[in-house]
Design a protein around this motif. Sequence first.
Motif, PDB file in Angstrom:
ATOM      1  N   HIS A 137       0.835  -1.205   0.000  1.00 58.03           N
ATOM      2  CA  HIS A 137       0.000   0.000   0.000  1.00 58.03           C
ATOM      3  C   HIS A 137       0.865   1.248   0.000  1.00 58.03           C
ATOM      4  N   GLU A 138       1.896   1.259   0.813  1.00 59.01           N
ATOM      5  CA  GLU A 138       2.809   2.405   0.882  1.00 59.01           C
ATOM      6  C   GLU A 138       3.575   2.569  -0.437  1.00 59.01           C
ATOM      7  N   ILE A 139       4.055   1.458  -0.966  1.00 50.69           N
ATOM      8  CA  ILE A 139       4.843   1.490  -2.199  1.00 50.69           C
ATOM      9  C   ILE A 139       3.969   1.892  -3.386  1.00 50.69           C
ATOM     10  N   THR A 140       2.674   1.567  -3.328  1.00 49.53           N
ATOM     11  CA  THR A 140       1.743   1.954  -4.390  1.00 49.53           C
ATOM     12  C   THR A 140       1.758   3.456  -4.620  1.00 49.53           C
ATOM     13  N   HIS A 141       2.003   4.214  -3.556  1.00 43.21           N
ATOM     14  CA  HIS A 141       2.085   5.672  -3.665  1.00 43.21           C
ATOM     15  C   HIS A 141       3.494   6.146  -3.993  1.00 43.21           C
ATOM     16  N   ASN A 142       4.352   5.207  -4.418  1.00 41.60           N
ATOM     17  CA  ASN A 142       5.737   5.533  -4.804  1.00 41.60           C
ATOM     18  C   ASN A 142       6.508   6.215  -3.676  1.00 41.60           C
TER      19      ASN A 142
END
Length: 417
Positions: A137-142
Amino acid sequence: MIESKAPSSLPAVDFSLFGGAESLAPLNSRPKRTVVVSPDASKPEQQSVPLDPSDFLWLMTEEPHRSRRAAIMKAHPEVTKLMGHEPLTKYVVLGVVLLQLATAYWLRHTSPFSPLFIVTAYAIGGTANHNLFLAIHEITHNLAFKGIRANKWLAIFANLPIGIPYAMTFKRYHIEHHKQLGEDGIDTDLPTRLELLVLQNVAGKAFFCTFQILFYALRPGFVRTQRLTTWHLKNIAVQLLFDVILVKYLSHNALFYFIMSSFFAGSLHPCAGHFIAEHYLWDGLNQETYSYYGPLNILAYNVGYHNEHHDFPSIAWTRLPALRALAPEFYDTIPSHPSWPMVIYNFIFDDNVGMFARAKRHCKDSPLASKHKASTTSTSVPSGQTSEAEDLPSSSSSNDELGYASEDEHQCRSKSD
């Protein structure tokens, strides 16, 4: 002689809010499930009204995060300093993936039906894989690297102990959840009409909470399918190769451990309370997003700071508490949840909340939404804020790649990075 009795002193209640149901006790008199950290005495308390258990709460208003983001950026322009990626994320992901691999190796010869295997999969595996859900989820927002490609590869790596490829599929659905919060047919976080009808009583809600990971996995395919991209195929190929190697060099039990861990991570697990806590309506209020500031955030990338996250998706998990501290007048004055485990308990046993307790909006392309938009086109936008049309990017797909909810935030983050 008949004595006249003095009228009893009844509390002043606005019964026009209850549709003529004079015998219905106002929700204000029922136990509160949420808390307000610092109530604002200058503002009247929100009056609660009962929700209709046969339907969702349909709103014609804009989602609240865009306007609050504009207000915070106007009141605290220094908020832009909090934006940007967090280098610590990749090390946390590496540590949790190694922990899961070590645990799978330890259990490779243990029966999946043994108490040791099940308890370990719940306590260690469920917590670890839930952490990896939220890492993705965090990585989805780069927010792990500056570059998009590096973030996608890290998401695929974090996906490995989950056992089933989903990181690239999640990205598109989640960005739509931010950009079009509550829009029926777009936001796949919303329950469907069928879920509302079937899962309404205690048994149905208990079933949903137990198997909610399956609902989140299967619902999007029925509501809004995606077109496969090369990144979807990379995610699938890497995951299948990893699973084959795992079974060949460890055992089937190792892969079963990962799958069971993922199931427990989205079931009756303390951390899984955040799925329900974030956007269900509580205490008869039409507040669409709730935060949680308790200790379980340590295990969950501070996803409990959910109002903060939706207001500023480009602020990494380590700096969300700083955002709350910077603007307490915006966050500490609205209701939040004191406990994730109690959210699950209350959701199951409280008749005042259920699958119906979600706010929905008609899709912007629907006739009802178009009519409402036409009626509000001439409305002026307050100084310092952006209109909905200005806030949306010209290219939806490019904005999905960026992982941001708005163009203004993207511009600020570009300066920060």
